[in-house]
Design an enzyme around this catalytic site. Structure first.
Site, mmCIF file in Angstrom:
data_model
loop_
_atom_site.group_PDB
_atom_site.id
_atom_site.type_symbol
_atom_site.label_atom_id
_atom_site.label_comp_id
_atom_site.label_asym_id
_atom_site.label_seq_id
_atom_site.Cartn_x
_atom_site.Cartn_y
_atom_site.Cartn_z
ATOM 1 N N GLU A 55 -56.622 29.878 -50.165
ATOM 2 C CA GLU A 55 -55.431 30.855 -49.968
ATOM 3 C C GLU A 55 -54.378 30.618 -51.036
ATOM 4 O O GLU A 55 -54.042 29.366 -51.424
ATOM 5 C CB GLU A 55 -54.805 30.761 -48.768
ATOM 6 C CG GLU A 55 -53.626 31.883 -48.196
ATOM 7 C CD GLU A 55 -53.162 31.533 -46.864
ATOM 8 O OE1 GLU A 55 -52.629 32.548 -46.436
ATOM 9 O OE2 GLU A 55 -53.162 30.678 -46.618
ATOM 10 N N LYS A 68 -54.500 40.292 -45.515
ATOM 11 C CA LYS A 68 -54.316 39.273 -44.038
ATOM 12 C C LYS A 68 -53.852 40.118 -42.947
ATOM 13 O O LYS A 68 -52.912 40.624 -43.390
ATOM 14 C CB LYS A 68 -53.474 38.264 -44.635
ATOM 15 C CG LYS A 68 -53.325 37.160 -43.693
ATOM 16 C CD LYS A 68 -52.378 35.846 -44.209
ATOM 17 C CE LYS A 68 -52.142 34.883 -43.173
ATOM 18 N NZ LYS A 68 -51.625 33.678 -43.828
ATOM 19 N N CYS A 99 -56.668 32.613 -43.382
ATOM 20 C CA CYS A 99 -55.790 31.462 -42.792
ATOM 21 C C CYS A 99 -55.319 31.899 -41.344
ATOM 22 O O CYS A 99 -56.264 31.610 -40.290
ATOM 23 C CB CYS A 99 -54.614 31.265 -43.753
ATOM 24 S SG CYS A 99 -53.553 29.712 -43.090
#
Length: 376
Positions: A136, A208, A249
């Site tokens: 990331e 995301k 994440c």
């Protein structure tokens, strides 16, 4: 004993016999008093089978076995536990292959970060990896101040980071899950992962979905939403190494997203991520193993290497987890390249060993994939 006297006794505190109200014996006495008092007997007749009720207690305390049949496992329509029904995993182009996880050090020098990632990908491919995963935010420091400065317009073709990934994927004939970079789109910023096919083309772009907004007093406070916009779409893509579901994440904390990917036939979930020094030791490996064992598929994660002097310190520990929740390969916090093998036949074996898909209770719960149903 008269009914009134028995009723008094039954509702007396002494009937608990000193047992906690949570005791299973106590519940047996309250719900099935005939077990303690045979006079409250089960009456069987050709027409009915009910508990006698001399105390005129509410009917809910006298369940009839005929009124509450236990359904047989074969009567559950497990397909209805997914709406729409789950898609079986397609036959992958490869049953067995090597995956490479590049745990990279990240600096404030963007050009250096891009060149460093290129070198790591080349080294990983030389070791036989046909799928390479990056961390990331690998081209930029992880901070709200940096995101606007380092952001690239991927759709406009103004992305040196994605251009490098495209060129090297095409040249080496490999699939790349390109970690994530700050993306600029109009007046918005996203935390975005591109998946590159072996032809060098961007096959998918995941923004995301769950932004990292947390506040643990005395430990860590970070609010991605100060600069970033949340993505709106789950991302699953067919590649030369199978069907891959992508998260970034914080997305890994939400089991529903992984369940949707599994219901769409994913073989592998990839989560580029940068857990921190507070949540990393507690949850990083735990969440990977949970997503893998819940959905009986492979989970790969890739973190930046730890820089103790950075404003945001990553935990590291990039990992590959198998469909039984077993850690197949991992590393510590330093810069490293992990090479491991994925064998999809093992995934099929585990699903045969534990046939969870066939045992889901559609009569009790359901996962709704709003995008597939066209409800969004």
């Amino acid at each position: 004993m008269k009914a009134s006297a028995l009723s008094s006794l039954l509702h007396s505190p002494s009937i608990k016999l000193g047992l906690s109200t949570n005791s299973p014996i106590s519940h047996s006495i309250n719900i099935f008093p005939h077990l303690l008092f045979p006079s409250l007997s089960l009456i069987n007749s050709p027409r009915t089978s009910v508990f006698s009720n001399p105390l005129n207690l509410p009917r809910k305390f006298h369940p009839s076995p005929s009124n509450f049949p236990i359904p047989m496992a074969s009567s559950f329509n497990s397909e209805q536990a997914r709406a729409p029904p789950a898609i079986p995993c397609p036959s992958p182009p490869l049953t067995k292959f090597k995956i490479g996880l590049c745990q990279l050090s990240v600096t404030a020098d963007k050009e250096r970060n891009i060149a460093h990632a290129r070198k790591a990908i080349e080294e990983t491919a030389k070791k036989g990896a046909q799928l390479v995963v990056l961390p990331e935010i690998w081209n930029s420091p992880y901070s709200n101040d940096s995101f606007p400065v380092y952001a690239e317009d991927i759709d406009a073709g103004a992305s040196p980071s994605v251009s490098m990934l495209s060129e090297i994927a095409r040249r080496l004939k490999i699939t790349i899950v390109g970690g994530s970079i700050p993306e600029r789109s109009g007046d918005r910023l996203y935390n975005t992962c591109c998946v590159l096919g072996s032809d060098g083309k961007v096959k998918a772009k995941h923004r995301k979905i769950h932004l990292f907004d947390i506040d643990i007093p005395g430990k860590i406070t970070f609010m991605e939403s100060k600069t970033l916009t949340a993505g709106e779409t789950p991302t699953i893509v067919d590649t030369d190494v199978g069907r891959i579901g992508v998260g970034i994440c914080y997305d890994i904390r939400f089991p529903e997203l992984a369940m949707i990917y599994a219901a769409r036939g994913a073989h592998l979930l990839c989560y580029p991520g940068a857990f921190n020094m507070t949540t990393g030791p507690l949850h990083w490996e735990l969440l990977q193993r949970a997503r893998a064992v819940d959905n009986q598929l492979y989970v790969a994660t890739c973190s930046p290497a730890r820089d103790a002097g950075a404003g945001y310190v990553a935990w590291g520990h990039s990992t590959l987890v198998g469909p039984f929740g077993e850690v197949l390969a991992t590393t510590e916090h330093e810069e490293a390249i992990i090479i491991a093998e994925i064998d999809y036949s093992i995934m099929e074996m585990r699903r045969t060993n534990l046939p969870l898909v066939k045992q889901r209770r559609a009569d009790l719960y359901q996962l709704v994939d709003k995008e597939r149903l066209g409800l969004e």
